[in-house]
Each structure stands twice: as structure tokens, then as C-alpha cells.
Design a protein around this motif. Structure first.
Motif, mmCIF file in Angstrom:
data_model
loop_
_atom_site.group_PDB
_atom_site.id
_atom_site.type_symbol
_atom_site.label_atom_id
_atom_site.label_comp_id
_atom_site.label_asym_id
_atom_site.label_seq_id
_atom_site.Cartn_x
_atom_site.Cartn_y
_atom_site.Cartn_z
ATOM 1 N N UNK A 478 -22.907 14.973 -45.994
ATOM 2 C CA UNK A 478 -23.353 15.928 -46.984
ATOM 3 C C UNK A 478 -24.845 15.658 -47.074
ATOM 4 N N UNK A 479 -25.149 14.555 -47.920
ATOM 5 C CA UNK A 479 -26.395 14.306 -48.424
ATOM 6 C C UNK A 479 -27.309 13.764 -46.993
ATOM 7 N N UNK A 480 -26.881 12.747 -46.190
ATOM 8 C CA UNK A 480 -27.692 12.467 -45.101
ATOM 9 C C UNK A 480 -27.821 13.646 -43.939
ATOM 10 N N UNK A 481 -27.221 14.430 -43.694
ATOM 11 C CA UNK A 481 -27.086 15.422 -42.673
ATOM 12 C C UNK A 481 -27.182 16.898 -42.930
ATOM 13 N N UNK A 493 -27.762 4.817 -48.851
ATOM 14 C CA UNK A 493 -27.012 3.930 -49.514
ATOM 15 C C UNK A 493 -26.794 4.006 -50.855
ATOM 16 N N UNK A 494 -27.689 4.527 -51.520
ATOM 17 C CA UNK A 494 -27.849 4.968 -52.949
ATOM 18 C C UNK A 494 -26.859 6.116 -53.266
ATOM 19 N N UNK A 495 -27.186 7.103 -52.143
ATOM 20 C CA UNK A 495 -26.032 8.069 -52.279
ATOM 21 C C UNK A 495 -24.492 7.575 -52.055
ATOM 22 N N UNK A 496 -24.322 6.892 -51.163
ATOM 23 C CA UNK A 496 -22.846 6.209 -51.025
ATOM 24 C C UNK A 496 -22.513 5.550 -52.468
ATOM 25 N N UNK A 497 -23.156 4.891 -53.199
ATOM 26 C CA UNK A 497 -22.861 4.111 -54.360
ATOM 27 C C UNK A 497 -22.693 5.164 -55.338
ATOM 28 N N UNK A 498 -23.245 5.967 -55.675
ATOM 29 C CA UNK A 498 -22.865 6.947 -56.504
ATOM 30 C C UNK A 498 -21.922 7.840 -56.223
ATOM 31 N N UNK A 499 -21.625 8.125 -55.044
ATOM 32 C CA UNK A 499 -20.535 8.881 -54.637
ATOM 33 C C UNK A 499 -19.211 8.050 -55.112
ATOM 34 N N UNK A 500 -19.392 6.711 -54.872
ATOM 35 C CA UNK A 500 -17.948 5.741 -54.758
ATOM 36 C C UNK A 500 -17.932 5.844 -56.369
ATOM 37 N N UNK A 501 -18.677 5.834 -57.298
ATOM 38 C CA UNK A 501 -18.377 5.917 -58.775
ATOM 39 C C UNK A 501 -17.907 7.041 -59.291
ATOM 40 N N UNK A 502 -18.571 8.371 -58.586
ATOM 41 C CA UNK A 502 -17.989 9.853 -59.193
ATOM 42 C C UNK A 502 -16.364 9.765 -58.556
ATOM 43 N N UNK A 503 -16.087 9.289 -57.270
ATOM 44 C CA UNK A 503 -14.892 9.465 -56.653
ATOM 45 C C UNK A 503 -13.904 8.731 -57.352
ATOM 46 N N UNK A 504 -14.394 7.533 -57.688
ATOM 47 C CA UNK A 504 -13.605 6.586 -58.330
ATOM 48 C C UNK A 504 -12.936 7.163 -59.695
ATOM 49 N N UNK A 505 -13.950 7.769 -60.364
ATOM 50 C CA UNK A 505 -13.574 8.164 -61.678
ATOM 51 C C UNK A 505 -12.485 9.557 -61.639
#
Length: 642
Positions: A478-481, A493-505
Motif C-alpha cells: 500500500x505505502x511502497x507501491x 521500514x518506518x511504515x512497516x513499524x508504524x503499521x505493526x503498532x496499529x495492527x497490534x492494537x
């Protein structure tokens, strides 16, 4: 490349261990044993089909998928059809499947922490969810691969070693099955007074106490209780009489609780007053509720089955959480006879009256769904080549096949050694609780610690893989393409980490809401969505030249969305958010829709592709060669190149 697909350098056996570690989730470690204990050998289809799905992967998907060399399944969707639009459609189902799959993992976390530390369910979810999310944010695929491979062996040890100790002290698996067959009309009883924590209305239907139709049951409430509704344990037939007045008795306890199983020993016993519209029925402190089965009559005639009187009993739905003591020699609530428990078409598949339809739909969902799980499929991209991907799949079948021999043993021993778990709908915790029955309390606590470690490994490894899959889809697809196609690797990689926090919540919230459903049932829903969306795409996309983007997208959307709509409708019906008298066939298909939605997706793909043959990619022959030609021919190359 390291972060998303571990550098495509993971060895066959290590990757097989990692896939097995990720695949053997809370549903496998805790859910199969708990569900088999609850519903009987109907549930054996779950472990059988979980393993069988990898045969489909081995034969049809693993090799071609790896030879294509992408990072994610949406990569395959775009590259196979030269369509960035299709990537947008495909990435949606990564998230849908992922969220449905995270719910049972979070339930497993909540149950485990509640069982071993007496934490509230929500606290266990929050603590474990935060730890796993942090782990994913810090590591990515390469670190998760080694963690998951190690965790498979933790789970294999935790599911095997304790059960051998328990069987050496309490008897083997076959002896309990033989006993159940010899006493087919019997049902579990409580051998000693057992304190239970009953759930409130917010945990519906887990707040139900369905008294046995085989004999008396008595529960002592030292602090009283509030009953929300009183109904019938067995689904009533048309024109069946209502619950007879005076069927439930209430009174002060006698000298000992065990004596109170006989109504004559209850001091000042009197019928519990209620009506069909009663709510908030109060049970005073230090009183006993006694249930006695009664013969079913229709038009004043007793119902007979094979010459025996058919009986029913009361079912209580608790309004508030309560402490109760199940009296010794009581038949355990929420269970069935040994014959029903052992037989096919038991309480699971017969719940809506169409057991054969339910069974075949479940089989299709689990077998085809295994071959369409994005967080599992992405692991084949971590192999060096297509041949190693197929060898990995073969090893996975061996590893998980060995593992799945043991959960049914836990469920069987739990039924006979710890039947109290039925009473408050806590059979999902049998793997954690069963070792505590040992007379050597220290040994029991050690074994319970081992199974708890296995449970941790189960939901941690699977939840980690799910977060990597979903976060990778957002960051890469979504973000990269789509949003920022010219973003740098660091920004992704920053987008990956932000997404992991959001999806984890989000996963923690969904896990809290999903406490009322069996772990395995929720996993089955994720499989059903995968079976009706990704499985048709991968099967036809890898093997049929004539598949077009329009056909693949139409089939994915129609099959996947119908499946999701059916499952969400079923959840709302279970929660009683909506109420509609669906026919038994429709009700069955709402809970297990795959038998309809998978053919719908495949047929739609075929028909729409036939009408849009002009849009078949011009280089389809080259792509099919890339998917199937051995690497030694030099035709395969990674779709994603760096």
C-alpha cells in the motif's frame, strides 16, 4: 530483503520448522484439545485437514509461488496480470484474513495468562499483545524466522512430555476411549466439591449453565448469584411443553454440601420462581440450585427414542459473574453422553441439524484455506529456490503431522480427569489446567509451566507471523507501491513499524471481543476467507493461462466478501445483536460457508475470464515458464529485484 523475506536464504529444515512454528497457533496447541473435549470426535477434522492442506500446497502452489520470487501475495497478483489495480484488491484480503486469525491468538493469550497468573482476560491480552508487537517492530522476518523455528520445538516438547507423565500415572488414552464406549449412556460427573468461576452476560454464550439431561446436578452459591434467563438445555421440539414449574429447586445447604445432591437434604427447599419473561432472578447467598431432568411430553404424551424416555433439563444464563461450588456426584453441566461425544455428527456439526453439509464445508475451508493463508505463503519466498520450497513443504507435513497426534489425547483425558472445565465453558484451557491434577503438586506446577510455555510459543509465533504479513502488506504493497511508489527502503521500514503498532492494537481489541467463540472456530473462519479468495487466485493463476485480471479480481471479491458477510452475520446472530429465523441450511452455511463460496469464486473466475480473453497478458507463456520451469533452465527470476 532481510526484513521482508529473510534474504531468501533460509535452509529447508529450518524454514520447515519456522513454518510449522508459525502454523501451529493457539488453535492447534490449545483449541483442538479444548474443542475435542467439548464437542467430541467431530472435531478430529480440524487436525486432519490442517495437515492435509499442505498436500495441496506441495502439489500445486509451493514451487510456482517461490519461482515467481515476490515479497507478498499482492506482488504475485500484480506481477501475474500486470495490474497495479489488482494489487489494491489483493492486499485487502491480507488484512481481512490476518485480523480474523489474530482473534483466536489473542484469546489464547488471555486464557493462558488468566489460567497461570489469575490475571483478568483483558490484561493478559494487553501485556502479551504489546510484547509481540514490540518484537515484530524490532526484528522483521529474519529474526522472526529463527524465533518461530525454535518455538516449533518448544511446542512439540510441551505437547508431548507432560501428557506421557499424566498417562503413566492416570492410565492411557485407549483405556479412556474403551471406558467411554462401554458406558455409552453415561456422562462426566464431579467426584468432589469443586469451586467454579461462572461468567456473566457480557461473555454470552459462555455464561450458560446447561444442566445435564442424564441426572441430578447441584450448584452451591456462597455469595449468591444473578440469573439473567432460564431456558432448556436441549433445543425444544415444536409443541414441546415448557420447563415444568418446580423443576429447579433452591434452598439452604445441609451439614455438608455433598449431602445436598438429594433434594431431601436441602433445608427449606422450595421451587425457584421464574416465568418465561423473567429476568434478573436472584439466588440468595449460601443457597443451592438443584436440577432434576424431566421427561419431554408433547400433547401430554411422553417422547420415546428406541424405547427410552427423552428428557430435558434447565439452562441458566448468568447475568453477572459468580462463584459457585459444583457439588460432588453431580452430572457436569454443558456436556453430553459418551455416545454423542464419540460419534461423528455430534454436537459440533449437528448444531443446526445439517451435519453432513457442515462437515464437508468445514473440510473445504480448512484444506483449501491452508493453501491460501498469506502469512504462511510468504514464507516460501524465504527459500532459495522452488525445489527447496517443495522440500520444505514435505518436511512441514511431517512435523505438523507428528504434532497433531497429541492434542486429541489431551482433550480425551481432560473429559475424564478434569470434567469441571465443562461447567463454566473453560475447555480451551485444558492443556494448561490438566497437569495440576497430579498429587505431586510441585511436579504438576512444573508440567503446567511447560504447557504454558508451549501456549506462549503458539500464540506468539503465529501472531508474530500475522503482524509481519499484515504490516508488510501495508508498508510494501500500500505505502511502497500505491501511496508513495518512489519511497526509499528506509521509509518503507518506518511504515512497516508504524503499521505493526496499529495492527497490534486493533488485534488486541478484536481479541477482547472474541472471547465468546471457540479458538478453533475463529481460525476456521480465517481459513474459509482464504479458501474463497487467495486459494482460487493461486491455483488458477499458477496453472491456467486463460485467467484474466478481471476474472481473478471478480472471483476473489465475490467469494471473499460473501464469506466474510456470512461469518459476520453468524457472529452477530450468536451475540444476539440481530435476530432472524434463518432456515437450518442457511444457518449452517452462515457458520461454514466454504462449500458454496469456494465454487462461486472458481466459477466466477472462469466465466469472467472467458468473457475477457482479450485482456490475457501478452507474455503469459513466459510467465507460466517462470512459474513452472526448473531453475536450472535459467528462466526463473525474482519479480522483486534489488
Amino acid at each position: 530483503s532481510d526484513f521482508f523475506v529473510a534474504g531468501r536464504s533460509v535452509s529447508v529444515f529450518w524454514n520447515a520448522s519456522a513454518i510449522s512454528g508459525e502454523y501451529l497457533s493457539a488453535a492447534s496447541f490449545m483449541g483442538i484439545a479444548g474443542m475435542l473435549m467439548k464437542d467430541g470426535y467431530d472435531v478430529i477434522w480440524y487436525p486432519v485437514c490442517y495437515a492435509t492442506g499442505y498436500l495441496f500446497l506441495l502439489l500445486f502452489i509451493a514451487g510456482p509461488l517461490r519461482r515467481f520470487g515476490a515479497y507478498t501475495i499482492p506482488d504475485f497478483a500484480e506481477g501475474r496480470f500486470d495490474s497495479p489495480l489488482f494489487r489494491k484488491i489483493a492486499v485487502i484480503f491480507v488484512l481481512f484474513i490476518g485480523f480474523f486469525y489474530t482473534m483466536p491468538q489473542m484469546k489464547g493469550a488471555g486464557i493462558t495468562m488468566s489460567s497461570i497468573l489469575n490475571w483478568p482476560y483483558i490484561v493478559g491480552i494487553l501485556v502479551v499483545g504489546c510484547i509481540i508487537t514490540l518484537n515484530v517492530v524490532m526484528g522483521g522476518m529474519k529474526s522472526i524466522t529463527f524465533v518461530q523455528a525454535f518455538q516449533y520445538w518448544v511446542k512439540a516438547f510441551a505437547i508431548t512430555a507432560p501428557i506421557f507423565v499424566i498417562m503413566s500415572l492416570y492410565g492411557g488414552y485407549n483405556s479412556y476411549l474403551s471406558n467411554a464406549q462401554e458406558h455409552a449412556t453415561a456422562a462426566p460427573k464431579i467426584s468432589k466439591d469443586t469451586e467454579m468461576k461462572f461468567k456473566g452476560r457480557d461473555k454470552f454464550p459462555g455464561n450458560a449453565i446447561a444442566f445435564s439431561t442424564l441426572g441430578r446436578s447441584a450448584i452451591y452459591f456462597p455469595k449468591g448469584a444473578m440469573i439473567d434467563k432460564i431456558g432448556l438445555s436441549r433445543k425444544p421440539s415444536p409443541d414441546e411443553q415448557a420447563l415444568p414449574e418446580g423443576h429447579l429447586k433452591i434452598g439452604d445447604s445441609g451439614k455438608t454440601l455433598a449431602e445436598s445432591l438429594d433434594a431431601a437434604n436441602i433445608q427449606n427447599a422450595y421451587p425457584l420462581k421464574y416465568t418465561a419473561k423473567s429476568s434478573s432472578i436472584a439466588v440468595p447467598p449460601q443457597t443451592i440450585v438443584l436440577s432434576q431432568p424431566y421427561p419431554i411430553t408433547i400433547n401430554n404424551k411422553e417422547m420415546l427414542v428406541q424405547g427410552h424416555r427423552l428428557k430435558n433439563a434447565a439452562k441458566l444464563e448468568m447475568k453477572e459473574p459468580a462463584i459457585g461450588v459444583l457439588i460432588a456426584n453431580s452430572f457436569v453441566p454443558n456436556t453430553s453422553s459418551n455416545k454423542t461425544w464419540l460419534s461423528p455428527f455430534g454436537t459440533l456439526t449437528s448444531k443446526f441439524g445439517n451435519p453432513l453439509l457442515y462437515t464437508y464445508s468445514l473440510i473445504i475451508a480448512l484444506v483449501c484455506g491452508t493453501a491460501g493463508l498469506p502469512h504462511i505463503l510468504v514464507r516460501f519466498y524465504t527459500n532459495p529456490d522452488g525445489r527447496s520450497a517443495k522440500r520444505t513443504t514435505l518436511w512441514v507435513m511431517v512435523l505438523i503431522g507428528i504434532f497433531y497426534m497429541f492434542p486429541p489425547i489431551w482433550g480425551t483425558l481432560g473429559r475424564f480427569l478434569m470434567p469441571a472445565l465443562y461447567a463454566n465453558n473453560s475447555t480451551d484451557s485444558v492443556v494448561i489446567k490438566l497437569p495440576t491434577i497430579l498429587h505431586n503438586k510441585l511436579l504438576g506446577q512444573i508440567l503446567a509451566g511447560i504447557t504454558s510455555a508451549g501456549a506462549f510459543a503458539a500464540f506468539m509465533s503465529t501472531f508474530s507471523g500475522l503482524l509481519v504479513s499484515m504490516s508488510g502488506a501495508l508498508a510494501h504493497d500500500i505505502y511502497g507501491k500505491i501511496i508513495r511508489p518512489h519511497s526509499t527502503p528506509h521509509e518503507r521500514l518506518i511504515a512497516f513499524k508504524v503499521a505493526a503498532v496499529v495492527f497490534g492494537a486493533i488485534a488486541m481489541v478484536l481479541g477482547y471481543k472474541a472471547e465468546t467463540f471457540d479458538i478453533n472456530l475463529m481460525v476456521g473462519w480465517a481459513f474459509a476467507i482464504a479458501a474463497a479468495s487467495y486459494f482460487p487466485l493461486l491455483l488458477l493463476g499458477a496453472w491456467w493461462r486463460g485467467l484474466t485480471m478481471a476474472g481473478a479480481a471478480s472471483g476473489m471479491l465475490l467469494g471473499g466478501l460473501i464469506t466474510m458477510g456470512a461469518i459476520i452475520t453468524n457472529m452477530l446472530l450468536t451475540w444476539k445483536v440481530i435476530s432472524y429465523p434463518f432456515s437450518p441450511v442457511i444457518r449452517t452455511l452462515l457458520e461454514q460457508p466454504a462449500i458454496c463460496t469456494v465454487p462461486v469464486a472458481l466459477i466466477t473466475m472462469f466465466i469472467v475470464s472467458k468473457f475477457s480473453m482479450a485482456s490475457v497478458p501478452q507474455d503469459v507463456d513466459l510467465k507460466m515458464l517462470r512459474l513452472h520451469a526448473p531453475e536450472q533452465m535459467g528462466l526463473s527470476k525474482n519479480y522483486i529485484e534489488h
